[in-house]
Design a protein around this motif. Structure first.
Motif, short mmCIF file in Angstrom:
data_model
loop_
_atom_site.label_atom_id
_atom_site.label_comp_id
_atom_site.label_asym_id
_atom_site.label_seq_id
_atom_site.Cartn_x
_atom_site.Cartn_y
_atom_site.Cartn_z
N GLY B 259 0.72 -0.97 -0.27
CA GLY B 259 -0.05 0.37 0.09
C GLY B 259 1.15 0.93 -0.07
O GLY B 259 0.49 2.13 0.36
N SER B 261 2.10 4.73 -1.11
CA SER B 261 2.18 5.56 -2.14
C SER B 261 2.98 6.97 -1.60
O SER B 261 3.91 6.81 -1.20
N LEU B 270 3.05 7.36 -6.64
CA LEU B 270 3.30 5.99 -6.50
C LEU B 270 1.54 6.07 -5.61
O LEU B 270 1.77 7.01 -4.82
N ASP B 271 0.37 5.27 -5.81
CA ASP B 271 -0.84 5.13 -5.51
C ASP B 271 -1.40 3.84 -4.84
O ASP B 271 -1.66 2.94 -5.62
N ALA B 272 -0.99 3.98 -3.61
CA ALA B 272 -1.28 2.16 -2.75
C ALA B 272 -0.69 1.32 -4.04
O ALA B 272 -1.99 0.27 -4.03
N VAL B 273 0.69 1.31 -3.98
CA VAL B 273 1.21 0.34 -4.59
C VAL B 273 1.12 -1.22 -3.70
O VAL B 273 2.15 -0.84 -2.76
N SER B 274 1.09 -2.09 -4.32
CA SER B 274 1.46 -3.52 -3.33
C SER B 274 2.42 -4.03 -4.47
O SER B 274 1.78 -4.88 -5.97
N ILE B 471 1.99 -0.63 -14.87
CA ILE B 471 2.30 0.47 -14.50
C ILE B 471 1.31 1.48 -15.04
O ILE B 471 1.64 1.62 -16.03
N LYS B 473 -0.94 5.65 -14.68
CA LYS B 473 -1.20 6.14 -13.46
C LYS B 473 -0.51 6.04 -12.40
O LYS B 473 -1.68 6.19 -10.67
N GLN B 475 -0.90 2.66 -10.25
CA GLN B 475 -1.35 2.37 -10.20
C GLN B 475 -0.53 0.93 -10.29
O GLN B 475 -0.45 1.03 -11.56
N SER B 477 -0.92 -3.30 -11.68
CA SER B 477 -1.60 -4.32 -11.91
C SER B 477 -0.77 -5.30 -11.27
O SER B 477 0.03 -5.27 -10.44
#
Lengths: 313, 501
Positions: B259, B261, B270-274, B471, B473, B475, B477
């Protein structure tokens, strides 16, 4: 008289506008240079040159407008020197600018000594006189404050309008702004970046010199050493304050001048209780404050201080 | 009818011959693809054609008239328009201002704005180049900026359009739209040269292909008479050999983002990247540039802290994050821009290779640098990585891109890092250097390192990656194993069209 009442006297605004006039010229000059991508730190020296050249022309028998023209020409020549070093040769704009200021100032003082070896007190000329614009000058308050100034002050305001028009309404202005944003865009459209930048620095420097000439030919009537007294540096700050826009820069110049006129009057009012140096400091302190408030979000010309070499990317 | 003729163009940069006696002709209504590896001389040739460079020999003739050399204005007036790879737009000015710049006499007292706007709108409608003339360029997407560049040329009534790597910055969807526009232009009688190193695009969009290699024109084919295989062989001068990838042996998760950012870096944050990077695996990050790759790279390098979420390296969560901490945790960096970030151009090779470890016991004693050890390290990398250079004292900017990248790689891989961040590791390198970099990354994978490969070259990602994530925007995949998603599916993800979970 109360400190606030000062703001409502016409004489205060007459002084403010008078103090603003040389700043307006020089700020417009600096703004043109920076919009084309060149920081001109030669401004302080070029104003000194202008102050002397204009005054000396009149002292030697020329008429006042010839003096203004000679000042502008002298400024343009120093602009050409600055531009030659910074544009085609791409030298550091900081170093060249400071060099020009030192060189121009010293050369002016040297010339003054050579031309007037005998004098002990600076000789006087007959300066520009206030000219009441018929009709407009009879408007209450505003007429006295704004429309009863010397012709050079009117010219300063005209210059702002002209600079704004050229920058935003003409193909030339488009090219100047683009040269300061992305010179390769200008080159790609077949316009010479060097020509645009050299031209802008010369015209800008001419305006700075006229700003200097205002001091010796309109505000005062003779030439003193150190008379520019940091006004050039103020103009650099005013360009930033105005976010590189002529209208906002004009407001900034008037604001600063108003602070300055105000502190002089406050000094008189305080009757010597408060050290006068504190009042002298006021306009500068307020300018820094205004700069912090206004200019933080300013978007500066992206290619400012970046020399452009053809074929490089 | 021949609209453009290049005869015997030769251009040298010092000892390097960038273009060697190149001649060709372009006909009316024709699309030529200029194909070649990076450094084959494509861009140099186009810059000569457009007057940015002076050729040492040869001449350019447009519509029967020889163009004066080194004069972009003459090229423009002859009806040649160029869309540069790096856009030549002033960001803070509007689309219309950018397009009309230089199209009217400079001393005119006014701009004819209403008229200009009308023409721009008409052109965008006719050629499918939708863009708002009043918008500031800074607010446009990369695809839109490219449309502005094309409109600039059309506004000047260009009859010949040169596009330098036009698809490098586009999503697959935008690329299709661009090719449609090109067809419309050709139908109106324009001629087009487009530069590319992507074979499938060349096959899709051109009538004729010219292949450049090492500055020479090595082949010319009608697109209908050739195939990708033949072109690839011409381009690299040998049968192309894919990197040899052994079966994956996945190890423990070595870097885990949950998560996370960050602030925006070069376009997106980065927007809540796992994301989990496992040892012994190469994880490929595909995406159109400006979608958060820079933020992710900055995060792993330690130059950017997470604003939310957690980062764990080798099982231990990270509290105080900095470039030094990242290095200390065993993260190796191969930065995207080796000139600006990866090296200090005016310092020597020796100074550059110890830049990440000069204060370690190995290279310093009592606060003084042990130059003997440093020089020894530089010599070791130069030997092991076969770096071509005069000496370890050479200023690093004098080296070629490939040699510079080998040094950066050597510096990064020397301490046997746990995690390797390889950001555009082969951008701008020639085929040999690309193969070398790939081989070294695969070696590190064998050793058990977790590798994050960020690349805009989808083929590179597909060739090397055991796991692919996309990746868009900011986020990321869900991951897919090698071969699980098709190029089309990846393209959809890159364009920001998510898939049903």
């Amino acid at each position: 008289m109360d400190a606030l009442d000062i703001l409502f006297t016409a004489s205060f605004w007459v002084a403010a506008i008078r103090i603003a006039s040389p700043l307006i010229f020089a700020t417009m000059g600096e703004l043109i240079c920076e919009r084309a991508g060149v920081l001109n730190l030669g401004i302080e020296g070029i104003m000194t040159v202008g102050a002397f050249a204009g005054w000396f022309t009149v002292y030697s028998g020329g008429d006042l407008w010839t003096g203004v023209a000679v000042a502008a020409l002298a400024g343009a020549m120093f602009g050409l020197l600055h531009a030659t070093l910074t544009v085609p040769l791409g030298l550091s704009q900081h170093v060249v600018g400071i060099g020009i200021t030192l060189f121009a100032t010293s050369l002016t003082y040297f010339t003054y000594r050579l031309a007037l070896p005998q004098v002990t007190s600076p000789p006087k000329i007959e300066p520009f006189q206030p000219f009441a614009i018929p009709g407009l000058s009879s408007i209450p308050f505003l007429g006295d404050a704004v429309f009863n100034q010397t012709p050079l002050t009117y010219l300063a305001f005209l210059t702002v309008a002209l600079v704004a028009w050229v920058l935003y309404r003409t193909p030339l202005g488009l090219a100047v702004r683009a040269a300061g944003e992305n010179p390769s865009a200008v080159e790609a459209q077949g316009i010479s970046v060097n020509a645009i930048r050299i031209g802008a620095v010369m015209v800008g420097s001419a305006l700075m010199a006229v700003g200097g000439a205002f001091l010796t030919m309109s505000a005062f009537n003779s030439f003193f050493f150190e008379m520019i007294n940091g006004r050039g540096w103020i103009c650099i700050a005013l360009v930033v304050f105005g976010s590189w826009r002529p209208g906002k820069a004009l407001l900034g110049a008037i604001l600063f001048a108003a602070f300055d006129a105000y502190q002089i009057r406050l000094q008189q009012l305080s009757g010597g209780v408060v050290p006068y140096q504190l009042f002298l400091m006021m306009p500068y302190a307020l300018s820094i404050l205004a700069l912090i408030l206004v200019a933080r979000r300013a978007s500066y010309p992206k290619a400012l201080m970046v020399p452009y070499q053809k074929g490089e990317r | 009818m021949t609209v453009l003729r290049l005869s015997g163009i030769t251009k040298r940069f010092g000892p390097l011959v960038a273009n060697d006696a190149i001649s060709f002709e372009l006909k009316r209504g024709e699309v030529i693809a200029l194909l070649g590896e990076n450094g084959a001389g494509k861009t140099t040739l186009m810059n000569i054609l457009f007057g940015h460079y002076f050729p040492d020999e040869g001449s350019v003739e447009a519509f029967g008239k020889v163009l004066p050399q080194g004069d972009p204005r003459a090229a423009l007036e002859a009806g040649i328009g160029m869309v540069h790879q790096h856009f030549t737009l002033a960001d803070q000015m509007t689309v219309q201002e950018n397009i009309t710049l230089g199209t009217e006499p400079l001393w005119r007292p006014t701009l004819s704005r209403a008229n200009a706007r009308e023409r721009i709108v008409a052109l965008s409608r006719d050629f499918g180049l939708t863009v708002d003339p009043g918008a500031a360029v800074a607010s446009l997407s990369v695809g839109e900026r490219q449309r502005v560049e094309i409109l600039k040329a059309l506004y000047r009534e260009a009859r010949i359009l040169i596009l330098d790597e036009p698809t490098a910055v586009l999503t697959p969807g935008e690329t299709d739209a661009l090719f449609k526009t090109l067809k419309l232009l050709v139908a109106k009688g324009l001629s087009i040269i487009f530069i590319s190193h992507k074979l499938h695009e060349v096959m899709a969009a051109s009538d004729r292909v010219l292949v450049l290699r090492g500055g020479k024109l090595v082949g010319e084919r009608l697109t209908a008479d050739t195939d990708r295989r033949e072109l690839a062989a011409l381009m690299v001068g040998q049968e192309v050999k894919a990197a040899d990838v052994s079966p994956v042996r996945s190890g423990a998760p070595l870097l885990v983002l949950e998560g996370v950012s960050t602030r925006r870096v070069n376009g997106a944050g980065l927007d809540a990247v796992s994301l989990t990077l496992r040892g012994g695996e190469i994880t490929g990050l595909a995406g159109v540039s400006g979608n958060g790759q820079a933020a992710l790279a900055a995060l792993l390098s330690g130059t950017e802290r997470p604003t939310a979420g957690t980062v764990a390296v080798n099982g231990s969560p990270i509290a105080d994050w900095s470039p030094k901490a990242a290095l200390g945790k065993g993260i190796a960096r191969v930065p995207e821009d080796r000139h600006a970030v990866g090296t200090i151009g005016d310092m020597s090779i020796t100074e550059n290779v110890i830049a990440e470890s000069y204060d370690s016991a190995r290279f310093s004693r009592h606060g003084f640098i042990d130059w003997k050890a440093a020089r020894g390290f530089a010599e070791q990398i130069i030997r092991d990585y076969d770096v071509k250079c005069p000496s370890p004292e050479t200023r690093i900017r004098l080296l070629s891109g490939g040699n510079m990248q080998k040094l950066v790689l050597g510096r990064a891989l020397d301490p046997d890092p746990v995690v390797i961040l390889a950001s555009q590791p082969t951008r701008g390198l020639d085929v040999g250097a690309v193969a070398y970099v790939h081989a070294r990354l695969l070696e590190a994978r064998e050793r058990g390192a977790a590798i994050l490969l960020i690349s805009e070259d989808l083929e590179e990602i597909l060739a090397l990656s055991d796991t692919v994530v996309v990746i868009s925007k900011g986020q990321v995949s869900a991951p897919s194993k090698r071969g699980e998603r098709s190029i089309r599916e990846l393209g959809e993800l890159m364009a920001g069209h998510g898939e049903a979970a």
